[in-house]
Write an enzyme that holds these catalytic residues in place. Structure first.
Site, PDB file in Angstrom:
ATOM      1  CG  ASP A  32      -2.091   0.935   1.085  1.00 26.02           C
ATOM      2  OD1 ASP A  32      -2.413   1.332  -0.051  1.00 26.02           O
ATOM      3  OD2 ASP A  32      -2.681   1.316   2.118  1.00 26.02           O
ATOM      4  N   GLY A  33       0.268   2.349  -0.468  1.00 25.57           N
ATOM      5  CA  GLY A  33       0.920   3.656  -0.381  1.00 25.57           C
ATOM      6  C   GLY A  33       1.539   4.155  -1.682  1.00 25.57           C
ATOM      7  CG  ASN A  34       2.049   1.575  -5.043  1.00 26.88           C
ATOM      8  OD1 ASN A  34       2.934   1.365  -4.214  1.00 26.88           O
ATOM      9  ND2 ASN A  34       1.574   0.633  -5.837  1.00 26.88           N
ATOM     10  NE  ARG A  36      -1.593   6.430   1.461  1.00 22.90           N
ATOM     11  CZ  ARG A  36      -1.730   5.492   2.388  1.00 22.90           C
ATOM     12  NH1 ARG A  36      -1.554   5.788   3.649  1.00 22.90           N
ATOM     13  NH2 ARG A  36      -2.050   4.260   2.034  1.00 22.90           N
ATOM     14  CD1 TRP A  37       7.353   6.927  -2.398  1.00 22.91           C
ATOM     15  CD2 TRP A  37       6.774   7.113  -4.558  1.00 22.91           C
ATOM     16  NE1 TRP A  37       8.506   7.061  -3.126  1.00 22.91           N
ATOM     17  CE2 TRP A  37       8.180   7.179  -4.455  1.00 22.91           C
ATOM     18  CE3 TRP A  37       6.181   7.210  -5.816  1.00 22.91           C
ATOM     19  CZ2 TRP A  37       9.002   7.341  -5.571  1.00 22.91           C
ATOM     20  CZ3 TRP A  37       6.999   7.378  -6.926  1.00 22.91           C
ATOM     21  CH2 TRP A  37       8.404   7.441  -6.800  1.00 22.91           C
ATOM     22  CG  HIS A  49      -0.223   2.175  -9.100  1.00 19.19           C
ATOM     23  ND1 HIS A  49      -0.422   1.823  -7.777  1.00 19.19           N
ATOM     24  CD2 HIS A  49      -1.317   2.909  -9.458  1.00 19.19           C
ATOM     25  CE1 HIS A  49      -1.590   2.321  -7.374  1.00 19.19           C
ATOM     26  NE2 HIS A  49      -2.135   2.985  -8.363  1.00 19.19           N
ATOM     27  CD  GLU A  79     -13.367  -5.412  -1.828  1.00 23.68           C
ATOM     28  OE1 GLU A  79     -12.152  -5.653  -1.735  1.00 23.68           O
ATOM     29  OE2 GLU A  79     -14.234  -6.319  -1.762  1.00 23.68           O
ATOM     30  CG  ASN A  80      -7.855  -1.930  -5.327  1.00 20.69           C
ATOM     31  OD1 ASN A  80      -6.928  -2.731  -5.157  1.00 20.69           O
ATOM     32  ND2 ASN A  80      -8.132  -0.980  -4.429  1.00 20.69           N
ATOM     33  CD  GLU A 215       2.092 -13.178  15.666  1.00 16.06           C
ATOM     34  OE1 GLU A 215       2.050 -11.994  16.058  1.00 16.06           O
ATOM     35  OE2 GLU A 215       1.577 -14.129  16.281  1.00 16.06           O
TER      36      GLU A 215
HETATM   37  C1  IPE Z   1      -5.433  -2.785  -0.391  1.00 14.43           C
HETATM   38  O1  IPE Z   1      -5.108  -1.443  -0.453  1.00 14.43           O
HETATM   39  C2  IPE Z   1      -5.408  -3.382  -1.763  1.00 14.43           C
HETATM   40  C3  IPE Z   1      -4.084  -3.543  -2.345  1.00 14.43           C
HETATM   41  C4  IPE Z   1      -2.951  -3.260  -1.773  1.00 14.43           C
HETATM   42  C5  IPE Z   1      -4.059  -4.103  -3.680  1.00 14.43           C
HETATM   43  P1  IPE Z   1      -6.228  -0.316  -0.594  1.00 14.43           P
HETATM   44  O2  IPE Z   1      -5.511   0.965  -0.709  1.00 14.43           O
HETATM   45  O3  IPE Z   1      -7.161  -0.660  -1.689  1.00 14.43           O
HETATM   46  O4  IPE Z   1      -7.006  -0.443   0.792  1.00 14.43           O
HETATM   47  P2  IPE Z   1      -7.929   0.611   1.517  1.00 14.43           P
HETATM   48  O5  IPE Z   1      -8.917   1.107   0.491  1.00 14.43           O
HETATM   49  O6  IPE Z   1      -7.054   1.712   2.016  1.00 14.43           O
HETATM   50  O7  IPE Z   1      -8.552  -0.141   2.636  1.00 14.43           O
HETATM   51  C1  IPE Z   2      -1.533   0.270  -3.324  1.00  9.97           C
HETATM   52  O1  IPE Z   2      -1.329   1.629  -3.379  1.00  9.97           O
HETATM   53  C2  IPE Z   2      -1.730  -0.338  -4.690  1.00  9.97           C
HETATM   54  C3  IPE Z   2      -3.120  -0.700  -4.971  1.00  9.97           C
HETATM   55  C4  IPE Z   2      -4.113  -0.624  -4.128  1.00  9.97           C
HETATM   56  C5  IPE Z   2      -3.406  -1.173  -6.303  1.00  9.97           C
HETATM   57  P1  IPE Z   2      -2.539   2.654  -3.333  1.00  9.97           P
HETATM   58  O2  IPE Z   2      -2.894   3.008  -4.740  1.00  9.97           O
HETATM   59  O3  IPE Z   2      -3.661   2.146  -2.526  1.00  9.97           O
HETATM   60  O4  IPE Z   2      -1.840   3.875  -2.634  1.00  9.97           O
HETATM   61  P2  IPE Z   2      -2.516   4.895  -1.617  1.00  9.97           P
HETATM   62  O5  IPE Z   2      -3.116   4.106  -0.501  1.00  9.97           O
HETATM   63  O6  IPE Z   2      -3.545   5.665  -2.403  1.00  9.97           O
HETATM   64  O7  IPE Z   2      -1.396   5.745  -1.161  1.00  9.97           O
HETATM   65 MG    MG Z   3      -4.144   2.352  -0.561  1.00 12.07          MG
END
Ligand code: IPE
Ligand code: IPE
Ligand code: MG
Length: 250
Positions: A32-34, A36-37, A49, A79-80, A215
């Site tokens: 997660d966090g792509n 925001r990065w 990404h 859900e994405n 864990e």
């Molecule tokens: C979880 O991250 C899904 C993946 C890493 C592929 P999200 O960014 O979709 O999760 P939420 O929406 O913050 O719960």
């Molecule tokens: C995780 O990064 C990758 C996927 C969910 C596909 P995000 O796209 O969720 O990054 P944030 O949470 O918006 O930073």
């Molecule tokens: Mg995310």
């Protein structure tokens, strides 16, 4: 491990105080966090990404060298699809390109590719690329690398229940073992360590059945910045936990 030649990742692990004989067998990662990065750098989310793909490539290699037997990563959740169409399309294209471009290297490294998710609803060309990866690497004996694409933990349980109901199973014959046997990859052991990057303290529907006793290790570091150091921190944290599975230790 006296007498064995250690690779550079194992040497780094020893320096980090890790016991190479007590590694988690299965590590799962919520990458997660792509977004925001990218945002914090004034870049488009898709560039985040793309950077995350580079991270995954090195984490897979590091996990394999370290001696992890199973690595499962959350690439796209069920859900994405709620995200803007261009981000969804970009992610599908990126995952497909990654699957095609990395196949040769993964095969050479003895990686066995698997997928988890509703493949029927994934674009055909991506599904074909993933199936190609599974086919090509099916006899490999190294790390089992599972890419969760269009994966939802609840959807997986629903799919398992549908299969079970379709076989005409009697209610009293429904057991935890039976449900587990109908999940997407029943031969893969439950994750021991679940890592989430970018600080959120939630499961986001990832492996909710299998991770019942995993864990959890959450790092504030975003996925594009995750490296060997953070992987080793997660493993070290895991080794300091006392797993009780509902029982008592002594
Ligand atoms: C979880 O991250 C899904 C993946 C890493 C592929 P999200 O960014 O979709 O999760 P939420 O929406 O913050 O719960
Ligand atoms: C995780 O990064 C990758 C996927 C969910 C596909 P995000 O796209 O969720 O990054 P944030 O949470 O918006 O930073
Ligand atoms: Mg995310």
């Amino acid at each position: 491990m006296p007498g064995t030649q250690l690779n550079s990742v194992q040497t780094a692990a020893l320096s980090a105080g890790i016991d190479l004989d007590a590694l988690p067998t299965h590590v799962a990662i919520i990458m997660d966090g792509n977004g925001r990065w990218a945002k914090s750098r004034g870049l488009a989310r898709l560039l985040g990404h793309r950077e995350g793909y580079k991270t995954l490539r090195s984490v897979l290699l590091n996990a394999s060298e370290l001696g992890i037997k199973y690595l499962t990563v959350y690439a796209f959740s069920a859900e994405n699809w709620r995200r803007p169409k261009d981000e969804v399309d970009g992610l599908m294209a990126l995952i497909e390109r990654a699957a095609r471009d990395e196949l040769r290297v993964m095969h050479r490294n003895n990686v066995k590719v698997r997928v988890a998710g509703r493949m029927d609803d994934v674009p055909t060309s991506l599904r074909n690329a993933l199936e190609d990866g599974i086919q090509t690497t099916q006899h490999n004996t190294g790390i089992v690398f599972t890419l969760a694409v269009n994966y939802g933990g609840r959807a997986e349980i629903v799919d398992a229940i549908r299969d079970i109901v379709a076989t005409g199973t009697e209610p009293e014959d429904v057991t935890e073992e039976l449900v587990a046997a109908h999940l997407y990859n029943p031969d893969i052991p439950d994750p021991d360590l679940m890592i989430r990057t970018a600080g959120e303290m939630r499961w986001s529907n990832f492996l909710i059945w299998q991770a019942a006793y995993a864990e959890l290790f959450v790092t504030d570091v975003s996925w594009p910045e995750f490296g060997l150091k953070q992987l080793l921190s997660g493993v070290a944290a895991f080794q300091h936990r006392t797993r009780k599975f509902g029982g008592l230790t002594e």
